[in-house]
Design a protein around this motif. Structure first.
Motif: not given
Length: 344
Positions: A54-59, A61-62, A64
């Motif tokens: 998962t990628l934490d975008t700050g707003t 997660t999405q 991967l």
């Protein structure tokens, strides 16, 4: 079968010689194995993987999730490696030792074939002599019995002849047993059944060793050329290189390393992207502590080297004692040259 035929057959069949032949073949690879540590090595690796995260975008997660492939071509060339250098020198010494040992086995085979061949011929002669003696005693026995019947002989003569006849029969049995054993010994060397052996010519003899300077010349030749001593000297050299190789475990190793990597979405950083990387540089490995292993191996190698030197001294004494014995026999009794040739 002639003596030369027997020797050629023994070269193909004798188990001891064949074992030595294969041992020499294996020993010759020691130099190649040692040299390989000094030459460049080229390796290819390929990996395929499935990645998830998962990628934490700050707003938020999405996810991967992607498949990746990584292929790497690596070249490594040693620049400074005393352990490898000592290993190469040790491999050369081991190859030379195997070669000298094989030469000694070849000389021993020749002696064993000649001895077995001559022993078989001698056993055949003993059987013929025993049969001739028995035939003569049988005739003498018949003569004594006829003379006794005519009153011209004595019972003592008949009994004495009968006793000699019985002993001659026993000699034939003994001679035939010796012949059978000698034939089996020769057949084991050549791998064939013996039907008839070529008799040695009356003029058969080995070439006389020319030695105008006496025993000292033979001694010098033995110390320089004797296969057993040459083999043991190479073992001493191998032991010395083993000390260097183990002691080099304290020293750094420097390699030139170059690699080419093809990365097809192979990591989270490059996910969704294809990338190729090329690198070249110097790699230094410096050993610091290995639990005392290097010191123990070095001490062990020193002890083994001292043992090899002691074995060389023992072998030298053995060869010189036997050489003196054969030299004295040849001088006093004109003995065969085969054993002397084996010494030198």
């Amino acid at each position: 079968m002639s003596l030369l035929d027997a020797y050629e057959a023994a070269l193909q069949h004798d188990p001891i010689y064949r074992s030595a032949l294969h041992e020499n073949e294996a020993g010759q690879q020691a130099e190649i194995i040692g040299r390989a540590s000094l030459l460049p090595s080229l390796t290819v690796t390929h990996a395929q993987n499935k990645n998830s995260g998962t990628l934490d975008t700050g707003t938020g997660t999405q996810p991967l999730n992607f498949d990746g492939q990584v292929s790497t071509l690596t070249l490594r060339q040693p620049l400074f490696n005393l352990e490898a250098i000592a290993g190469y020198q040790q491999g050369k010494a081991r190859a030379d030792s195997s070669r000298a040992k094989f030469l000694g086995h070849g000389q021993q085979l020749l002696v064993r074939v000649v001895e077995a061949y001559v022993e078989t011929l001698l056993a055949q002669d003993r059987v013929r002599i025993a049969e001739t003696e028995l035939a003569a005693l049988e005739e003498l026995k018949r003569v004594n019995e006829r003379m006794l019947q005519k009153g011209e002989g004595t019972t003592t003569d008949v009994l004495e002849t009968q006793s000699k006849h019985a002993l001659a029969q026993a000699k034939i049995i003994e001679a035939k047993d010796e012949l059978e054993i000698a034939q089996l010994k020769l057949e084991a060397l050549i791998g064939q059944k013996i039907t008839q052996l070529v008799r040695l010519d009356d003029t058969f003899s080995s070439h006389t060793i020319q030695n105008p300077d006496g025993y000292d010349t033979w001694q010098a030749l033995a110390l320089e050329q004797n296969a057993e001593l040459v083999t043991q000297r190479h073992n001493v050299v191998s032991g010395k290189e083993e000390i260097k190789k183990n002691h080099a475990g304290h020293l750094p190793r420097v390699d030139l390393v170059a690699s080419l990597q093809k990365n097809k979405r192979g990591s989270f950083v490059t996910q969704g992207l294809d990338a190729e990387f090329g690198t070249i540089g110097i790699e230094v490995n410096m050993p610091i502590y290995s639990g005392g292993r290097v010191n123990a191996l070095t001490t062990q190698a020193v002890a083994n080297h001292a043992r090899a030197e002691a074995e060389l001294d023992a072998a030298t004494d053995k060869v010189l004692v036997e050489l003196r014995k054969q030299y004295n026999l040849r001088t006093l009794h004109g003995q065969s040259q085969f054993q002397v040739r084996l010494m030198i």
